[in-house]
Design an enzyme around this catalytic site. Structure first.
Site, PDB file in Angstrom:
ATOM      1  N   ASN A  21      -0.088   1.074   5.734  1.00  0.00           N
ATOM      2  CA  ASN A  21       0.664   0.131   4.829  1.00  0.00           C
ATOM      3  C   ASN A  21       1.577  -0.764   5.568  1.00  0.00           C
ATOM      4  O   ASN A  21       2.295  -0.383   6.223  1.00  0.00           O
ATOM      5  CB  ASN A  21       1.639   1.108   4.133  1.00  0.00           C
ATOM      6  CG  ASN A  21       2.831   0.444   3.509  1.00  0.00           C
ATOM      7  OD1 ASN A  21       2.321  -0.651   2.830  1.00  0.00           O
ATOM      8  ND2 ASN A  21       3.799   1.114   3.104  1.00  0.00           N
ATOM      9  N   GLY A  22       1.491  -2.006   5.299  1.00  0.00           N
ATOM     10  CA  GLY A  22       2.262  -3.048   6.297  1.00  0.00           C
ATOM     11  C   GLY A  22       1.391  -4.257   6.228  1.00  0.00           C
ATOM     12  O   GLY A  22       0.454  -4.414   5.674  1.00  0.00           O
ATOM     13  N   ASP A  81      17.938  -7.000 -14.238  1.00  0.00           N
ATOM     14  CA  ASP A  81      16.731  -6.842 -13.571  1.00  0.00           C
ATOM     15  C   ASP A  81      16.781  -6.741 -12.231  1.00  0.00           C
ATOM     16  O   ASP A  81      17.997  -7.013 -11.547  1.00  0.00           O
ATOM     17  CB  ASP A  81      16.039  -8.066 -13.815  1.00  0.00           C
ATOM     18  CG  ASP A  81      14.238  -7.515 -13.661  1.00  0.00           C
ATOM     19  OD1 ASP A  81      14.067  -6.764 -13.343  1.00  0.00           O
ATOM     20  OD2 ASP A  81      13.564  -8.436 -14.161  1.00  0.00           O
ATOM     21  N   ASP A  82      15.881  -6.143 -11.561  1.00  0.00           N
ATOM     22  CA  ASP A  82      15.860  -5.913  -9.973  1.00  0.00           C
ATOM     23  C   ASP A  82      15.971  -7.042  -9.153  1.00  0.00           C
ATOM     24  O   ASP A  82      16.790  -7.246  -8.205  1.00  0.00           O
ATOM     25  CB  ASP A  82      14.945  -4.732  -9.440  1.00  0.00           C
ATOM     26  CG  ASP A  82      13.585  -4.970 -10.078  1.00  0.00           C
ATOM     27  OD1 ASP A  82      12.882  -6.205  -9.733  1.00  0.00           O
ATOM     28  OD2 ASP A  82      13.116  -4.171 -10.816  1.00  0.00           O
ATOM     29  N   CYS A  85       0.752  -1.211  -0.019  1.00  0.00           N
ATOM     30  CA  CYS A  85      -0.039  -0.114  -0.026  1.00  0.00           C
ATOM     31  C   CYS A  85       0.905   1.122  -0.140  1.00  0.00           C
ATOM     32  O   CYS A  85       1.922   1.362  -0.138  1.00  0.00           O
ATOM     33  CB  CYS A  85      -0.926   0.005   1.200  1.00  0.00           C
ATOM     34  SG  CYS A  85      -1.884  -1.418   1.453  1.00  0.00           S
ATOM     35  N   CYS A 121      12.586  -2.432   5.182  1.00  0.00           N
ATOM     36  CA  CYS A 121      12.509  -3.352   4.070  1.00  0.00           C
ATOM     37  C   CYS A 121      13.480  -2.895   3.041  1.00  0.00           C
ATOM     38  O   CYS A 121      13.168  -1.709   2.131  1.00  0.00           O
ATOM     39  CB  CYS A 121      11.130  -3.375   3.505  1.00  0.00           C
ATOM     40  SG  CYS A 121      11.228  -4.662   2.116  1.00  0.00           S
ATOM     41  N   CYS A 174       7.587 -13.558   2.499  1.00  0.00           N
ATOM     42  CA  CYS A 174       7.687 -12.416   3.560  1.00  0.00           C
ATOM     43  C   CYS A 174       6.518 -12.197   4.097  1.00  0.00           C
ATOM     44  O   CYS A 174       5.327 -12.313   3.198  1.00  0.00           O
ATOM     45  CB  CYS A 174       8.055 -11.191   2.725  1.00  0.00           C
ATOM     46  SG  CYS A 174       7.887  -9.683   3.407  1.00  0.00           S
ATOM     47  N   CYS A 203      13.897 -11.961   3.184  1.00  0.00           N
ATOM     48  CA  CYS A 203      13.188 -12.758   2.098  1.00  0.00           C
ATOM     49  C   CYS A 203      14.816 -13.330   1.519  1.00  0.00           C
ATOM     50  O   CYS A 203      14.856 -14.153   0.859  1.00  0.00           O
ATOM     51  CB  CYS A 203      12.656 -11.874   1.110  1.00  0.00           C
ATOM     52  SG  CYS A 203      13.268 -10.472   0.488  1.00  0.00           S
ATOM     53  N   TYR A 222      13.195  -2.180  -5.370  1.00  0.00           N
ATOM     54  CA  TYR A 222      11.999  -2.195  -6.430  1.00  0.00           C
ATOM     55  C   TYR A 222      10.835  -1.386  -6.045  1.00  0.00           C
ATOM     56  O   TYR A 222      10.096  -0.668  -6.949  1.00  0.00           O
ATOM     57  CB  TYR A 222      11.482  -3.621  -6.656  1.00  0.00           C
ATOM     58  CG  TYR A 222      10.448  -3.780  -7.452  1.00  0.00           C
ATOM     59  CD1 TYR A 222      10.413  -3.471  -8.776  1.00  0.00           C
ATOM     60  CD2 TYR A 222       9.026  -4.279  -6.785  1.00  0.00           C
ATOM     61  CE1 TYR A 222       9.247  -3.685  -9.554  1.00  0.00           C
ATOM     62  CE2 TYR A 222       8.110  -4.067  -7.757  1.00  0.00           C
ATOM     63  CZ  TYR A 222       8.007  -3.823  -9.048  1.00  0.00           C
ATOM     64  OH  TYR A 222       6.823  -4.079  -9.893  1.00  0.00           O
ATOM     65  N   SER A 233      11.924  -0.553 -14.487  1.00  0.00           N
ATOM     66  CA  SER A 233      12.394  -0.532 -13.236  1.00  0.00           C
ATOM     67  C   SER A 233      13.897  -0.569 -13.145  1.00  0.00           C
ATOM     68  O   SER A 233      14.534  -0.382 -12.239  1.00  0.00           O
ATOM     69  CB  SER A 233      11.718  -1.343 -12.078  1.00  0.00           C
ATOM     70  OG  SER A 233      11.702  -2.596 -12.568  1.00  0.00           O
ATOM     71  N   CYS A 247      15.801  -4.849   6.865  1.00  0.00           N
ATOM     72  CA  CYS A 247      15.099  -6.310   7.003  1.00  0.00           C
ATOM     73  C   CYS A 247      15.633  -6.855   5.776  1.00  0.00           C
ATOM     74  O   CYS A 247      15.372  -6.473   4.735  1.00  0.00           O
ATOM     75  CB  CYS A 247      13.799  -6.277   6.989  1.00  0.00           C
ATOM     76  SG  CYS A 247      13.021  -7.828   6.845  1.00  0.00           S
ATOM     77  N   GLY A 250       0.294   0.470  -5.250  1.00  0.00           N
ATOM     78  CA  GLY A 250      -0.932  -0.171  -5.101  1.00  0.00           C
ATOM     79  C   GLY A 250      -1.793   0.274  -6.252  1.00  0.00           C
ATOM     80  O   GLY A 250      -2.269   1.471  -5.988  1.00  0.00           O
TER      81      GLY A 250
END
Lengths: 470, 470, 470, 470
Positions: free
Chosen positions: C115-116, C359-360, C12, C250, C396, C450, C256, C297, C447, C40
Site C-alpha cells: 500500500n503506497g 463534506d470531508d 490499497c 498522510c 499527491c 496536498c 477520508y 463519510s 504529511c 480498494g
C-alpha cells in the site's frame, strides 16, 4: 453440407425415461440429450418428476454447457424425466422458448417436449385464447401442451387424443406427468421417435443413437398416430382416430438430420447415405481423379461414390472441429476468410486434380460456392458437384427451417443454372425417385414436399401466413 | 434492523411509465427500479411495449447486475414499460418466478408486476385450473394476471375489476398492455403506490423516492380500491366495488420497508422514524452515556431519541457497506465471526459507557443478541435496547416474510423475557398506540396485524395452510 | 465526499497472518480484506504458503465477488497468508496488476502486498533492468519485490533493509515467505499499518477495523522504518537505517480514507472527524436551520457541527446504497440524472430551509456542484458548504490518486471563487492548522503536501514525469 | 486415438505475424490460433505490439471462448503480434501459466511463445535465480524468456543465440519485440515451425494449416538451429553455433499431433497417415469383413489399409462431436457409460462381422479396451487392432505428455500381452523402421525416443527428476 454454420436446421430432439428403480433419471436424460445434440444446439432443458413434484432447468447453448457449473447437480432424483434440445435462432432472450414446457393444470403437473412444427398454430392459438388461455412463449409446443390440458378433463391421454385430432403438422412428443411417461407421434410419422428398454427403465428418444448412449436396447419405433403410455403398470398403446394409411416420414432425416449411427424405421442411416453416393456414381458419372465429401456429413456418401465408381476417395477438405458458437469474425472485411478458418483445402491432395465433391444437399449455395473457389485456389483442375438429394424447390413448414422461396438457390434455377451460379464444372442431383430408392429399406413412406411440393396435409390446412409470433 | 441479511423482507417494488414522447421508457424504469432496490434484491425485470409488440428481460440479482453486460441494451424503445424487483428466497432456478409476468391472451399482450401477497391463492388457482387455466410459475402474481385475462372479455379494465372482486390480500399492481399503463391498489391500500408526472410521462411507483430518481413530480397516491388507467387519451380512474371505508396500510412501511426519503400518504417516512425515536425517549427513558442506532435503518430514530433525551448520539456500530450477496462464510465454525465482518463496534466510543441501542424491530432476535455481545466485548458497561415498534407477536400473510409463530422471539415472550433472552440490561418497545401516533401525519389507517393479530380480512378468508406450491 | 464514484482513491489495503495452529489462514485474510474493502475495490488477491509451496488467487472486483464461485475453496490450508485489495483504474486487462506479487527467487517463494506509492520507480526500475531484471507488470510494488529479492543474498530481511535504503515514497508492505510474515512501514510512516494477535495468530493490517473483523486484539502500530518479522520463533523487529525523526502520516487517512471505526496511531478516526465538524462550527459559523453531511463519510463531522453549533442535525440527502460498479448510465443525455439515482434530497426536511452541508473534502467539485443544485431544486433557501479539510492545492504522489493540478478546483481558486463556481451561498474550509489540531490525539506527525505543497521527500527526489508505464 | 479426452497431449501451438501495412495483426493471430487449436485447448493468448507499447490478453479455454465477449475487441491494432495455445492440465488457477510470456527488460518490451519442453529447466532456473532472477510462473518458457533477456546485453538476437547455447530440449519459439518478429527452432528441429507470406505480412506458425487459415503462402520451414528475424528491413537469418548435422523432428507430429491438412518438412501429414495404413495392410494382414478407424484421427490410415488390402472401409464407430470440456460425468458409477456417450458402435455395420480397427497409437490402452468391448457388444465377431506406430515403450521429455513408464501399456508388455490385456483378437503395431518409411518423403530425420529410447540429447543432459515446480 457443412454442419457448424449450416443452412438447414432440424427443429429439435426429444428424450424421456420412466424408471422403476434407477433414481438417476436426470442423468439418463442428460446422456440422451448429449447423443441428440446434433438435432439442436440453441437450448437444452431437463424436467424431473419426483413424488408429486416437478422441477426443471433450461438454458441457452449445448447441453454440456447448460448443465455445467452445478446446474445438473441441482436437479433432484426422480421416477420420470424428459429432456429437449432446440435449434438456434437468435438472441439470449429466447430462453423463454426453451423446452420442456412445464406447468400445473387439470392433469396436475405436466411437462411437454416437442420435435416438429404445426401448420395451424395461429388458428389453434386464437381458438384457445378465446377460451381464456394465455401464452407465455411464442412456440407452437406451448399451444399443444395447453390444448392437451384444456381438452383433458383431467385425463391426460384423453387430452392428447382430442388435441391430436385438432392439431396439424409434424410432432414427436415426449410428455410427462408425475406418474406417467407418454410418447406421441403424429399420424404421418413425420418426425422419428423410438422406444428402448433397460433392465429398469423405459426410454423414448428421437433417434436410436440416444438409446445406445444410455445402453438401452432398441424396442421399436413409435408408430404414426400412436400414443405410448408408460407407468407403474407397464407400457400400453392407444391410437389416434383417422390415421392415414400412409406414413410420410421426412426423408431429410436420412439425408442430413439423423446421426449416421442411428437406425430409423428399421433402416440404417449410414446405409442410406452410402447408397445415395453409389447412385450418384451410377447415374451421374464423371471422369475425375478423386472423390471427396464435404465433411463431416457427406463423407459416407462420398465413400459410396468411390466404391461404385472406382475413383479413389481422397480427402479434399479438412474441417476445423473447434469452430463453434463463440467463434467471432472480428472484421466484416475478412468474412470472406472465415471459410478458410472453418475448412481448409488439402492442397497436396488436389493440386492439378479433377475433383468430385459430394454433399448431402444445397440450400442457398453460399457455402458450396466458397468451397469450389477454395478448391480452385488450391489448384483443383476441375470441380464436379454431386448432391445426395434432389433440388430443393419448396419451403418446408413441417420442421426444416426453410421458410421462403427466396432462400433457395433451386427455387427458380435448374441444374445448369445452379452449376453456373456456383462456378462448378458440373452439378448433378439425385432425382426424387433415386433418393427414395436409397431408403427402400425403410419401413415407411416419405414426405418429399421440399422437392416436389407435395406435402402430407392438403394446401387448405396451411395457414396462409406462417405464424410470426415474435 | 441490519439491512443486508435482515430478518424481515418486503415482497417487492413496482414501477411503470407511460410516455407520449420519450421513447427511452426502459431507461426510466431502470432508474425507478434502482431507487426501489431496497424493496427486493432477488430478481429484477423490465417489460417494454412498442407498437403491438412486447418484450422483456428478467434476471436474478440486483437491477444493476441483471441489466449489465448488454442486457439493458437489448431492450427496445417503446411507449409503455413496467418493472419489478423481488425479494430473495433461494435458488437460481427461481428465475421462473421473477416478474413481470408477461403473456398473450384475450387482451392481447399484457404484463403484470405485483407487490403484495394474496391470502386465497390456492382457492383461486384451483378454481382457475378447473376452468382449464395452467400455471407456469408458483407465484400468486401469475394467478392475478391469468384471472384478469380470464374475466376480461377482452376489456382489461373489466377484467381487473372482476378479478379484484375475487382476490383477497394485499396488492399494488402495475399492469401494461400495448397501449395502456394501469395502476391498481387493493381496497385496503395495504401496499403503497403513487403517481407522478414529467413533461411527457406518467409514472407509477411503489414509493416517491423512485419518482425523484426519474425527476418526476409527485402527483398523488393511488387510492385504496382505485384503478388508474393511463393511455393516449390521458389518465382516468375507476374504482372497485365495495371498498371498505377504512384504509389499512401496512405500518411496517414507515417502520422499516420504505426508504426514509420517501413520502407515503402525505407523510414523510423520515419524520415517522424520528418521532418513534422521540417517543421512545419520552416513554422509556433510561440513564445512559450515549444513544446509537443499528445502522443504517435505525439511525434516524436514534437521533430522535438523542434530541428528546439530551443524551448524545454517538455511533456505537460501524457497518461494512460491502457485505452483499456474494459474501461467503467459508467456515461454519466461524459463523459466529460473521457479524464482526458485517458490523463492528466503535470501541473508543463505547468503552465503559452505558449505551442505548435503537432498532426498528426485532424478529428472531439473533442479530440483536450478537450485537449486544459485541458491544459488551468492546467494553460497554450497560446495553439498553429501545425498539421503534411493538413486539411482533403474529405472522403476516400480507407481504412481510414472517410465516410462523416459531420464528418470532416475541410470540411467546414478554419484554422482560426478551430482555433476558437477548442478554440486554433493558429492552423496551413502543406500544401499538405509540407507534400509530408516530404516523399520525399519514392520510391513512393501518394494518397492525403482526402486533395485535387484527388483520384487514376476516379469519375465514385466510387459507388454513399457507399455500406451498414448491 | 460521495464514496461510490468518489473523487479521491486510496491506493490499497494490505493484510497478513502467521498462524501457529489455525490452518484456515486464507479465511482469516478473506475476512481481513473484507474489512479493508473501502481501501480498494478494483481487485483482490490472497496468497497462501503451506509447507514449501505457495499458491494464490487474484481477480478483478470486490473480495466477495473475486472469491465467490469456488475460488476461495481452491485456496489450500496453510501457515502464512497475505492479501491485498486495490483501487480501481480501468480495464479488465489490468488483472496482471493485481497483488500480491508472487514469485520464486533467491529467498525461495515470496509474496509481496503493498500500500503506497514510490516516487523514484522509474529510476529504480531502469537500474534493475540494467542488472537483467524483467518486469511483468506495471506496478511499483513489483519493483520493490524484485529489488528485495535482488539485494537479499538469500536473506530476505537483509534484502528488505537494503531495498528500503533505495526506494523513496510511501509503503506499507506485508511480505511472506514460506516460513515468515514480515510487515514493513516506510520511514515516514506515510501509510498506516498495525499489528494484532489472537491466541494462535499474529495479524498485520492496514487498519484496526480489520483486526476487529478477525477477532484479533490490537497490539500496536508498526513504527515508521520498522521491519517486523514473525516466524516460528516469535516476533522481532529490525529498523531501517537513517529513519527521519519526524513521522509524516498522510492526514487524509483521518479525513477520508480510513473507516471511522479504526484507530490509527492511538487516535480514533471517528473522534478526528467529529472534532473537524466541531471546529467548522466554531470558526466558520453561519445562521441556518439545519446541518447535514454528505453521506456516508461526512455524517460524523456533520454531527460534530450540530453539537457545537446547536443547529439541529437533519438529514438532507439520502444515498442509494445499491449503486455500485455495475450501475450503468444507459443514456449519455440523462447523465445529469445520475446523481438523482445515487443520492436524493429529503425534500420534506429542507424545503424553505437554510441548509449547511458538511463534506470531508472537495477535489474537482463536480459532485458538490450537483448536490447544491439538487438541494436548491428541492426547495432549500440557502446552501452553505463546510469542508473538514483545507483546500487541496497540490497533486499527491504518495498514494492519493490526484495527479495533476488541472483536476483540482482549489489549485487556482480561493474560497470565494470556489463558492461562486459551485453555486453555494458560502463555502468555508478548515485551515491546515485547524485540521492538524483535529488530530492532536494522534501519536504522529503528518504529511500535508496536498494542502501546503510540503512533502516528506525533498523535491529533487521526485521524478520529473510521473512514471507512466502503460 | 480419440481426440477429445485423449491420452497424449501436444504441448502447444505458436503463431506470429509482422505486418508492413495491415494493422489488424491481432485478428491474423486469432485466425492462426484457431487453426492450431488442436495443439492445445487449455489456454490461449495474444500479445500485440504497437509503437513502443505492448499489450496482451490470455485466458483459459479455447481461443474462441477466450476472445469472446469483448476480449478480442480490447486488443489494439499494431505492427507485430504473436499468439499461443496451450494444452490442458488442471485448474483455473493455471492462468498464470498461459502464454505468451510478456515483460519489460533490457530489450525493452518482449513477448515469447514457446512450443516444446526443456530438459534442463531446473538447472537453468537455479542458475538464473542465483543471478537474481525471479520466476512468476512455473513454465520452462519463462526460463527461456528471462534467459534471453539476461544474456542479451540489449541485443535480443544476441540473447537468443547465447540462451540457445545453454538450453537443452525441444523449442519452437515465436518472439516479439516492439519492432521485430523472431522465429527460433531448436537445433534438432524437434517441433515444427514454418514461414509464410502475404502481400503485406510475414507469418510464422507451428503448422501450414495456420498459414492457409490466414491466406498466407507457404514460404519454407524454419531450419533446425535457425533464428529468423523479421523487421522493417525485411527477413534475415542467423544460426546457432554447433548445430548437429542430423535433424530429429518428433515423428508423432505425423502420427497424431499435426492436422492432416498440414505439410511438414515438405511432406503431407495426410500422405504419411495413409501410407501407415497401407503398410499395416501389407505387413500385418488379417482376414476380415471390414476395416475402420478410430475417429477422427485414424480415418485416413484406415482408408489406406482398405485400399491396400481390398477389405472395404466401413465405419464401425461414430463419434459425438459435441463432447467437449464442459461435458460432465454426473455419476462415478456410470463412468463406464461415458464412452458410449462419446463414441457409438454402428451396430448395423458390424453385426457378425470381423472388424479391423486402425488407431494411430496406444498409450494406456484404456480407451481401446472399451472400444473393443463396445464393438463386441454390438455384435462384432472378431476385432483386430492395427496401430500406425510402434509400441510406446519410453516416456518423452521433449513435448509429449507421457511422463512415467507406469502410464504405458507397452512399457512392460509385448504385442501378445497387449492383445490379451485389451481383449482383442489380434493387435499389431508398425515397427520403427516401417513408421520411418511412412515419412520418407519428409525432409528431416526423426526423434523416435518414445519407441526406442534413443533421444536426441545424451542421457546425462536430462535432469534426473523431471522438474516439478508446482
Amino acid at each position: 453440407m457443412d454442419d457448424i454454420q449450416n443452412e438447414i436446421h432440424e427443429e429439435c430432439g426429444v428424450f424421456g425415461v420412466f424408471s422403476q428403480e434407477n433414481r438417476n433419471v436426470a442423468q439418463t436424460v442428460y446422456y440422451g440429450l448429449f447423443a441428440l445434440q446434433h438435432r439442436g444446439q440453441e437450448s437444452a432443458g431437463i424436467a424431473v418428476a419426483f413424488a408429486d413434484k416437478m422441477t426443471y432447468y433450461k438454458g441457452m447453448g449445448l447441453a454440456a454447457d447448460v448443465f455445467a457449473h452445478g446446474a445438473f447437480d441441482a436437479l433432484p432424483e426422480g421416477d420420470v424425466a424428459i429432456g429437449h434440445v432446440r435449434y438456434s435462432t437468435t438472441g439470449a432472450s429466447q430462453l423463454l422458448n426453451a423446452q420442456p414446457v412445464v406447468f400445473t393444470g387439470k392433469c396436475g403437473k405436466m411437462a411437454v417436449a416437442h420435435n416438429g412444427n404445426l401448420i395451424n398454430t395461429k388458428r389453434l392459438r386464437d381458438e384457445m385464447i378465446a377460451q381464456n388461455a394465455v401464452f407465455q412463449t411464442t412456440i407452437d409446443s406451448e399451444v399443444i401442451a395447453i390444448m392437451i390440458n384444456s381438452l383433458s378433463d383431467g385425463d391426460i391421454v384423453q387430452g392428447i387424443k382430442r388435441a391430436c385430432a385438432k392439431i396439424k403438422g409434424s410432432y414427436a412428443l415426449v410428455i410427462m406427468t408425475c406418474d406417467k411417461l407418454i410418447a406421441v407421434r403424429d399420424p404421418y410419422g413425420i418426425r422419428p421417435l423410438c422406444l428402448g428398454t433397460t433392465d429398469s427403465d423405459v426410454v423414448v428418444a428421437s433417434e436410436t443413437c440416444a438409446l445406445d448412449a444410455v445402453s438401452a436396447n432398441f424396442l421399436r419405433d413409435v408408430k404414426p398416430g400412436e400414443i405410448v403410455i408408460v407407468d407403474d403398470s407397464g407400457m400400453r398403446s392407444e391410437f389416434m382416430d383417422n390415421i392415414p394409411g400412409q406414413s410420410r416420414m421426412c426423408i431429410f432425416e436420412y439425408v442430413y438430420f439423423a446421426r449416421h449411427d442411428s437406425v430409423l424405421e428399421g433402416y440404417s442411416v449410414y446405409e442410406a447415405r452410402k447408397e445415395a453416393g453409389k447412385l450418384l456414381a451410377k447415374y451421374y458419372p464423371v471422369e475425375a481423379d478423386l472423390v471427396s465429401g464435404v465433411p463431416d456429413s457427406a463423407n459416407v456418401a462420398a465413400r459410396g461414390y468411390a466404391e461404385e465408381s472406382g475413383i479413389p476417395f481422397v480427402e479434399a477438405l479438412a474441417k476445423n472441429r473447434y469452430v463453434g458458437r463463440t467463434f467471432i469474425q472480428p472484421d466484416q472485411r475478412q468474412r470472406e476468410n472465415s471459410l478458410n478458418v472453418k475448412m481448409n483445402a488439402l492442397r497436396a491432395n488436389i493440386r492439378d486434380k479433377r475433383v468430385i465433391i459430394i454433399d448431402d444437399s444445397i440450400v442457398r449455395g453460399t457455402t458450396m460456392r466458397r468451397i469450389i473457389k477454395m478448391l480452385r485456389n488450391a489448384g483443383a483442375r476441375e470441380v464436379h458437384i454431386r448432391i445426395c438429394s434432389p433440388i430443393i424447390k419448396h419451403p418446408c413448414h413441417l420442421g426444416i427451417d426453410i421458410q421462403t422461396y427466396s432462400q433457395l438457390i433451386g427455387a427458380y434455377k435448374n441444374e445448369e443454372q445452379i452449376c453456373e451460379s456456383l462456378g462448378a464444372d458440373s452439378v448433378r442431383y439425385l432425382s426424387v425417385d433415386q433418393l427414395v430408392s436409397t431408403c427402400k429399406g425403410a419401413n415407411t413412406g416419405f414426405c418429399l414436399g421440399c422437392f416436389n411440393g407435395e406435402y402430407p396435409y392438403p394446401p387448405e390446412d396451411y395457414e396462409t401466413d406462417k405464424l410470426k409470433l415474435e
